[in-house]
Design a protein around this motif. Sequence first.
Motif, short mmCIF file in Angstrom:
data_model
loop_
_atom_site.label_atom_id
_atom_site.label_comp_id
_atom_site.label_asym_id
_atom_site.label_seq_id
_atom_site.Cartn_x
_atom_site.Cartn_y
_atom_site.Cartn_z
N VAL A 1 5.55 -8.33 -2.03
CA VAL A 1 4.39 -8.63 -2.97
C VAL A 1 3.35 -8.02 -2.38
O VAL A 1 2.30 -7.20 -2.86
CB VAL A 1 4.33 -9.67 -3.70
CG1 VAL A 1 3.25 -9.72 -4.87
CG2 VAL A 1 5.64 -10.03 -4.45
N TYR A 2 2.93 -8.68 -1.12
CA TYR A 2 1.57 -8.38 -0.38
C TYR A 2 1.71 -6.96 0.11
O TYR A 2 0.67 -6.27 0.32
CB TYR A 2 1.56 -9.33 0.75
CG TYR A 2 1.10 -10.87 0.35
CD1 TYR A 2 0.01 -10.82 -0.10
CD2 TYR A 2 1.99 -11.76 0.02
CE1 TYR A 2 -0.64 -12.08 -0.77
CE2 TYR A 2 1.44 -12.87 0.00
CZ TYR A 2 0.02 -13.29 -0.61
OH TYR A 2 -0.09 -14.44 -0.89
N GLU A 3 2.86 -6.44 0.47
CA GLU A 3 2.94 -5.03 0.82
C GLU A 3 2.61 -4.02 -0.11
O GLU A 3 1.93 -2.97 0.17
CB GLU A 3 4.50 -4.83 1.43
CG GLU A 3 4.75 -3.46 1.88
CD GLU A 3 6.10 -3.18 2.23
OE1 GLU A 3 6.61 -2.21 2.21
OE2 GLU A 3 6.85 -4.13 2.28
N HIS A 4 3.25 -4.30 -1.37
CA HIS A 4 2.68 -3.10 -2.39
C HIS A 4 1.48 -3.40 -2.84
O HIS A 4 0.60 -2.34 -3.25
CB HIS A 4 3.81 -3.33 -3.52
CG HIS A 4 5.07 -2.97 -3.15
ND1 HIS A 4 5.45 -1.53 -3.49
CD2 HIS A 4 6.29 -3.49 -2.57
CE1 HIS A 4 6.58 -1.11 -2.98
NE2 HIS A 4 7.25 -2.27 -2.58
N PHE A 5 0.87 -4.66 -3.20
CA PHE A 5 -0.42 -4.71 -4.12
C PHE A 5 -1.45 -5.63 -3.23
O PHE A 5 -2.55 -5.79 -3.88
CB PHE A 5 0.02 -5.49 -5.27
CG PHE A 5 1.04 -4.81 -6.03
CD1 PHE A 5 0.58 -3.67 -6.74
CD2 PHE A 5 2.26 -5.21 -6.00
CE1 PHE A 5 1.34 -3.12 -7.40
CE2 PHE A 5 3.28 -4.49 -6.82
CZ PHE A 5 2.74 -3.33 -7.68
N GLY A 6 -1.20 -6.14 -1.98
CA GLY A 6 -2.16 -6.88 -1.37
C GLY A 6 -2.31 -8.44 -1.82
O GLY A 6 -3.21 -9.09 -1.34
N GLY A 7 -1.54 -8.64 -2.79
CA GLY A 7 -1.78 -9.90 -3.43
C GLY A 7 -1.89 -10.01 -4.77
O GLY A 7 -1.78 -8.71 -5.54
N LYS A 8 -1.92 -11.07 -5.37
CA LYS A 8 -1.81 -11.14 -7.14
C LYS A 8 -2.98 -10.28 -7.66
O LYS A 8 -2.94 -9.81 -8.84
CB LYS A 8 -1.68 -12.58 -7.72
CG LYS A 8 -2.71 -13.42 -7.77
CD LYS A 8 -2.52 -14.78 -8.50
CE LYS A 8 -3.97 -15.60 -8.72
NZ LYS A 8 -3.42 -16.79 -9.49
N GLU A 9 -4.22 -10.54 -7.04
CA GLU A 9 -5.29 -9.64 -7.54
C GLU A 9 -5.17 -8.22 -7.75
O GLU A 9 -5.45 -7.71 -8.55
CB GLU A 9 -6.71 -10.00 -6.74
CG GLU A 9 -7.07 -11.55 -6.66
CD GLU A 9 -6.33 -12.40 -5.78
OE1 GLU A 9 -6.51 -13.65 -5.90
OE2 GLU A 9 -5.46 -11.86 -5.25
N GLY A 10 -4.56 -7.71 -6.68
CA GLY A 10 -3.96 -6.27 -6.67
C GLY A 10 -3.28 -5.94 -7.81
O GLY A 10 -3.27 -4.82 -8.30
N LEU A 11 -2.01 -6.89 -7.75
CA LEU A 11 -1.25 -6.37 -8.86
C LEU A 11 -1.79 -6.44 -10.20
O LEU A 11 -1.57 -5.90 -11.13
CB LEU A 11 -0.03 -7.57 -8.91
CG LEU A 11 0.91 -7.44 -9.77
CD1 LEU A 11 1.72 -6.17 -9.88
CD2 LEU A 11 2.06 -8.57 -9.66
#
Length: 224
Positions: free
Chosen positions: A47-57
Amino acid sequence: MVRQRMTGRERREQLISIGRATFAERGFDGTSVEEIASRAGVSKPVVYEHFGGKEGLYAVIIDREMLALEAALMEAIQEGRWLERIEKVVMAALTYVEEETDGFIILVRDQAPGEERGYATLMNSVVNRVAHFLGKAFEHRGLDSEPAILYAQALTGMVSNTAQWWLDKREPSKEVVAAHLVNMCWNGLSGMQAKPKLTPHPPEGTESVPRDEEKKTAENEEGA
């Protein structure tokens, strides 16, 4: 059978889909990277790899929903007679609530810390577009176009608030809700006064002016 591994694009779309459902169900604060990863069947680092965290997602999901709803509303209001445009934009809003419920919930009920674009931003954009076509309609009828922005705010707010109410109720049908909204919008606009005034009310303790007298007064003022 060997399970086929997802491509990076497919995994990203999967995480967006799962994140959308989770944010709608639990809200931004109630959602964690752990839960999104668990539902997707991956580890947290993915998840961190794709969006950097839940904020990014969350930001990606908000942007997608904003663009989708804005496109639906703008397309509806783009062409047609005045009544037809109002009917189409009301139906577009209610259809989005019906078919993209999770996305609408996220737009109207949540906002992540530092998130600048949101439902209010979208509504401002719609208000400006509605004001533009109302201004032309007013000019066509010989009315002052300056208050068009005020009427656009009122109409957009009415549709928006009703859509949020219908989000939970789902009764009556969207067609019935749309018909009543259009009834209020259209009949209000078609019977507009050039210079509306509030009805004068007598001081407390004095007799009120009979309705027929009020009507005569209004007619005399309009003819003056």
